[in-house]
Design a protein around this motif. Sequence first.
Motif, PDB file in Angstrom:
ATOM      1  N   TYR A 138      -0.838   3.236   2.854  1.00 38.07           N
ATOM      2  CA  TYR A 138      -0.179   2.535   3.955  1.00 38.07           C
ATOM      3  C   TYR A 138      -0.348   3.319   5.257  1.00 38.07           C
ATOM      4  O   TYR A 138      -0.687   2.760   6.308  1.00 38.07           O
ATOM      5  CB  TYR A 138       1.307   2.347   3.632  1.00 38.07           C
ATOM      6  CG  TYR A 138       2.062   1.647   4.736  1.00 38.07           C
ATOM      7  CD1 TYR A 138       1.867   0.288   4.978  1.00 38.07           C
ATOM      8  CD2 TYR A 138       2.974   2.340   5.537  1.00 38.07           C
ATOM      9  CE1 TYR A 138       2.548  -0.368   5.995  1.00 38.07           C
ATOM     10  CE2 TYR A 138       3.660   1.696   6.561  1.00 38.07           C
ATOM     11  CZ  TYR A 138       3.436   0.353   6.782  1.00 38.07           C
ATOM     12  OH  TYR A 138       4.117  -0.294   7.789  1.00 38.07           O
ATOM     13  N   GLU A 139      -0.145   4.633   5.151  1.00 40.57           N
ATOM     14  CA  GLU A 139      -0.327   5.473   6.340  1.00 40.57           C
ATOM     15  C   GLU A 139      -1.789   5.433   6.809  1.00 40.57           C
ATOM     16  O   GLU A 139      -2.065   5.415   8.009  1.00 40.57           O
ATOM     17  CB  GLU A 139       0.095   6.922   6.036  1.00 40.57           C
ATOM     18  CG  GLU A 139       1.598   7.068   5.922  1.00 40.57           C
ATOM     19  CD  GLU A 139       2.011   8.399   5.296  1.00 40.57           C
ATOM     20  OE1 GLU A 139       2.895   9.044   5.851  1.00 40.57           O
ATOM     21  OE2 GLU A 139       1.447   8.780   4.239  1.00 40.57           O
ATOM     22  N   TYR A 140      -2.678   5.408   5.824  1.00 43.43           N
ATOM     23  CA  TYR A 140      -4.088   5.357   6.178  1.00 43.43           C
ATOM     24  C   TYR A 140      -4.452   4.039   6.861  1.00 43.43           C
ATOM     25  O   TYR A 140      -5.246   4.003   7.815  1.00 43.43           O
ATOM     26  CB  TYR A 140      -4.961   5.567   4.933  1.00 43.43           C
ATOM     27  CG  TYR A 140      -6.083   6.515   5.257  1.00 43.43           C
ATOM     28  CD1 TYR A 140      -5.936   7.874   5.050  1.00 43.43           C
ATOM     29  CD2 TYR A 140      -7.251   6.062   5.852  1.00 43.43           C
ATOM     30  CE1 TYR A 140      -6.931   8.758   5.416  1.00 43.43           C
ATOM     31  CE2 TYR A 140      -8.243   6.944   6.215  1.00 43.43           C
ATOM     32  CZ  TYR A 140      -8.084   8.276   5.997  1.00 43.43           C
ATOM     33  OH  TYR A 140      -9.067   9.143   6.374  1.00 43.43           O
ATOM     34  N   LEU A 181     -10.386   0.844   1.555  1.00 42.77           N
ATOM     35  CA  LEU A 181      -8.973   0.474   1.564  1.00 42.77           C
ATOM     36  C   LEU A 181      -8.816  -1.031   1.309  1.00 42.77           C
ATOM     37  O   LEU A 181      -7.947  -1.460   0.545  1.00 42.77           O
ATOM     38  CB  LEU A 181      -8.351   0.869   2.903  1.00 42.77           C
ATOM     39  CG  LEU A 181      -6.830   0.818   2.980  1.00 42.77           C
ATOM     40  CD1 LEU A 181      -6.316   1.883   3.956  1.00 42.77           C
ATOM     41  CD2 LEU A 181      -6.299  -0.536   3.388  1.00 42.77           C
ATOM     42  N   THR A 182      -9.688  -1.823   1.912  1.00 39.97           N
ATOM     43  CA  THR A 182      -9.634  -3.283   1.720  1.00 39.97           C
ATOM     44  C   THR A 182      -9.875  -3.630   0.248  1.00 39.97           C
ATOM     45  O   THR A 182      -9.161  -4.459  -0.335  1.00 39.97           O
ATOM     46  CB  THR A 182     -10.699  -3.967   2.617  1.00 39.97           C
ATOM     47  OG1 THR A 182     -10.517  -3.529   3.957  1.00 39.97           O
ATOM     48  CG2 THR A 182     -10.574  -5.477   2.560  1.00 39.97           C
ATOM     49  N   GLU A 183     -10.862  -2.972  -0.351  1.00 39.03           N
ATOM     50  CA  GLU A 183     -11.165  -3.231  -1.768  1.00 39.03           C
ATOM     51  C   GLU A 183     -10.001  -2.820  -2.665  1.00 39.03           C
ATOM     52  O   GLU A 183      -9.655  -3.509  -3.621  1.00 39.03           O
ATOM     53  CB  GLU A 183     -12.428  -2.475  -2.192  1.00 39.03           C
ATOM     54  CG  GLU A 183     -13.692  -3.204  -1.756  1.00 39.03           C
ATOM     55  CD  GLU A 183     -14.950  -2.370  -1.945  1.00 39.03           C
ATOM     56  OE1 GLU A 183     -14.967  -1.526  -2.869  1.00 39.03           O
ATOM     57  OE2 GLU A 183     -15.896  -2.565  -1.159  1.00 39.03           O
ATOM     58  N   LYS A 184      -9.395  -1.675  -2.327  1.00 34.67           N
ATOM     59  CA  LYS A 184      -8.257  -1.176  -3.109  1.00 34.67           C
ATOM     60  C   LYS A 184      -7.094  -2.178  -3.032  1.00 34.67           C
ATOM     61  O   LYS A 184      -6.425  -2.441  -4.035  1.00 34.67           O
ATOM     62  CB  LYS A 184      -7.839   0.182  -2.525  1.00 34.67           C
ATOM     63  CG  LYS A 184      -6.796   0.914  -3.326  1.00 34.67           C
ATOM     64  CD  LYS A 184      -7.411   1.766  -4.410  1.00 34.67           C
ATOM     65  CE  LYS A 184      -6.322   2.433  -5.244  1.00 34.67           C
ATOM     66  NZ  LYS A 184      -6.880   3.125  -6.408  1.00 34.67           N
ATOM     67  N   TYR A 185      -6.857  -2.747  -1.859  1.00 38.38           N
ATOM     68  CA  TYR A 185      -5.796  -3.744  -1.689  1.00 38.38           C
ATOM     69  C   TYR A 185      -6.078  -4.957  -2.581  1.00 38.38           C
ATOM     70  O   TYR A 185      -5.184  -5.474  -3.257  1.00 38.38           O
ATOM     71  CB  TYR A 185      -5.693  -4.168  -0.224  1.00 38.38           C
ATOM     72  CG  TYR A 185      -4.668  -5.253   0.018  1.00 38.38           C
ATOM     73  CD1 TYR A 185      -3.320  -4.939   0.174  1.00 38.38           C
ATOM     74  CD2 TYR A 185      -5.047  -6.591   0.067  1.00 38.38           C
ATOM     75  CE1 TYR A 185      -2.383  -5.935   0.381  1.00 38.38           C
ATOM     76  CE2 TYR A 185      -4.110  -7.590   0.280  1.00 38.38           C
ATOM     77  CZ  TYR A 185      -2.781  -7.256   0.446  1.00 38.38           C
ATOM     78  OH  TYR A 185      -1.847  -8.239   0.634  1.00 38.38           O
ATOM     79  N   LEU A 187       0.812  -1.219   0.000  1.00 33.87           N
ATOM     80  CA  LEU A 187       0.000   0.000   0.000  1.00 33.87           C
ATOM     81  C   LEU A 187       0.844   1.267   0.000  1.00 33.87           C
ATOM     82  O   LEU A 187       0.323   2.374  -0.168  1.00 33.87           O
ATOM     83  CB  LEU A 187      -0.926   0.013   1.237  1.00 33.87           C
ATOM     84  CG  LEU A 187      -1.940  -1.132   1.342  1.00 33.87           C
ATOM     85  CD1 LEU A 187      -2.614  -1.135   2.712  1.00 33.87           C
ATOM     86  CD2 LEU A 187      -3.004  -1.014   0.251  1.00 33.87           C
ATOM     87  N   ARG A 188       2.160   1.102   0.180  1.00 39.37           N
ATOM     88  CA  ARG A 188       3.041   2.268   0.223  1.00 39.37           C
ATOM     89  C   ARG A 188       3.002   3.036  -1.102  1.00 39.37           C
ATOM     90  O   ARG A 188       3.003   2.426  -2.170  1.00 39.37           O
ATOM     91  CB  ARG A 188       4.490   1.825   0.477  1.00 39.37           C
ATOM     92  CG  ARG A 188       4.776   1.572   1.934  1.00 39.37           C
ATOM     93  CD  ARG A 188       6.273   1.353   2.112  1.00 39.37           C
ATOM     94  NE  ARG A 188       6.566   0.635   3.342  1.00 39.37           N
ATOM     95  CZ  ARG A 188       6.641   1.186   4.538  1.00 39.37           C
ATOM     96  NH1 ARG A 188       6.438   2.473   4.691  1.00 39.37           N
ATOM     97  NH2 ARG A 188       6.915   0.446   5.592  1.00 39.37           N
ATOM     98  N   ALA A 199      -9.464  15.683  -1.390  1.00 38.10           N
ATOM     99  CA  ALA A 199      -8.422  16.713  -1.369  1.00 38.10           C
ATOM    100  C   ALA A 199      -7.784  16.828   0.013  1.00 38.10           C
ATOM    101  O   ALA A 199      -6.597  17.064   0.140  1.00 38.10           O
ATOM    102  CB  ALA A 199      -9.024  18.054  -1.769  1.00 38.10           C
ATOM    103  N   ALA A 200      -8.612  16.614   1.038  1.00 35.79           N
ATOM    104  CA  ALA A 200      -8.106  16.747   2.403  1.00 35.79           C
ATOM    105  C   ALA A 200      -7.184  15.598   2.787  1.00 35.79           C
ATOM    106  O   ALA A 200      -6.414  15.691   3.725  1.00 35.79           O
ATOM    107  CB  ALA A 200      -9.283  16.804   3.376  1.00 35.79           C
ATOM    108  N   ASP A 201      -7.267  14.479   2.031  1.00 39.87           N
ATOM    109  CA  ASP A 201      -6.547  13.271   2.422  1.00 39.87           C
ATOM    110  C   ASP A 201      -5.287  13.046   1.586  1.00 39.87           C
ATOM    111  O   ASP A 201      -4.588  12.054   1.772  1.00 39.87           O
ATOM    112  CB  ASP A 201      -7.459  12.053   2.237  1.00 39.87           C
ATOM    113  CG  ASP A 201      -8.676  12.126   3.151  1.00 39.87           C
ATOM    114  OD1 ASP A 201      -9.770  11.929   2.626  1.00 39.87           O
ATOM    115  OD2 ASP A 201      -8.488  12.372   4.350  1.00 39.87           O
ATOM    116  N   ASN A 202      -5.010  13.942   0.652  1.00 36.11           N
ATOM    117  CA  ASN A 202      -3.987  13.620  -0.330  1.00 36.11           C
ATOM    118  C   ASN A 202      -2.554  13.659   0.201  1.00 36.11           C
ATOM    119  O   ASN A 202      -1.621  13.339  -0.508  1.00 36.11           O
ATOM    120  CB  ASN A 202      -4.130  14.496  -1.595  1.00 36.11           C
ATOM    121  CG  ASN A 202      -3.989  15.968  -1.246  1.00 36.11           C
ATOM    122  OD1 ASN A 202      -3.632  16.309  -0.111  1.00 36.11           O
ATOM    123  ND2 ASN A 202      -4.262  16.812  -2.208  1.00 36.11           N
TER     124      ASN A 202
END
Lengths: 138, 138
Positions: free
Chosen positions: B58-60, B126-130, B37-38, B50-53
């Motif tokens: 990985y940090e998330y 995040l799980t789906e993205k992984y 995820l890095r 935009a607030a999360d960019n």
Amino acid sequence: MQSVDAKFSRNSLLLALRRYGTVVHNMEQTVLLPSLLRDVPYDDGSDCEAADNSMDLYEYYLLLKAIKNTVESGLIPHDDAKAKSHATLHKGLEPLLEAEPEEIFHFHLRGLFTVMATLTKKSQNLTEKYLDIIGISR
Amino acid sequence: MQSVDAKFSRNSLLLALRRYGTVVHNMEQTVLLPSLLRDVPYDDGSDCEAADNSMDLYEYYLLLKAIKNTVESGLIPHDDAKAKSHATLHKGLEPLLEAEPEEIFHFHLRGLFTVMATLTKKSQNLTEKYLDIIGISR
């Protein structure tokens, strides 16, 4: 280790919620004639008394009980009266909209913890005031 | 009665906290190689991306796990890094200072409930993205 545990315990939201329930339960057990609280102005000697002066102690008693029910059921109330006060609260709260969810999480977690401590204190004050009114001092 | 119960259940803070724990547990079980995820930018397709960019996935991932620990322990974290972000949040939050404790209680209760739903969704994304990254789609 004991002092570390004690420090953690004091900062637990679940413990703060439980403590509030216990204090309000004690208030309910003590205040056998809630009507004696009617027309008694709310005054806890704190700085924020000005904000509370629209309520008498009887209304405050009912309010503290209602909050206990919400705490114990864990349910988020749906009502329009609350929504009105939220509109006032949300006015000027733009920083929250721009914050990231994890900041908002910590903000509300701490906020809930702090306000539970305040409400617990208010319930204790009300109980003492009732005892004063019926002529029993502890 | 069933629909009333279901409505209440959906609005329970305790249920929202438990649901978050389950979803993050599922994320932890699925993401066997978090290092994949890095450097993957966080993008959940929502308006607030935009607030999360500033964070990668990985940090998330670490952040969502840390919040799960806080939720499950019920403890209010003491740390200066968090205090910094709170200073930003509190800037402009004067309406809160003027509000009565019961309004603040409802404000934070609802706020915590809402942000838990957001964080739960983020953990699911995040799980789906992984799963996309490792080539498994559901």
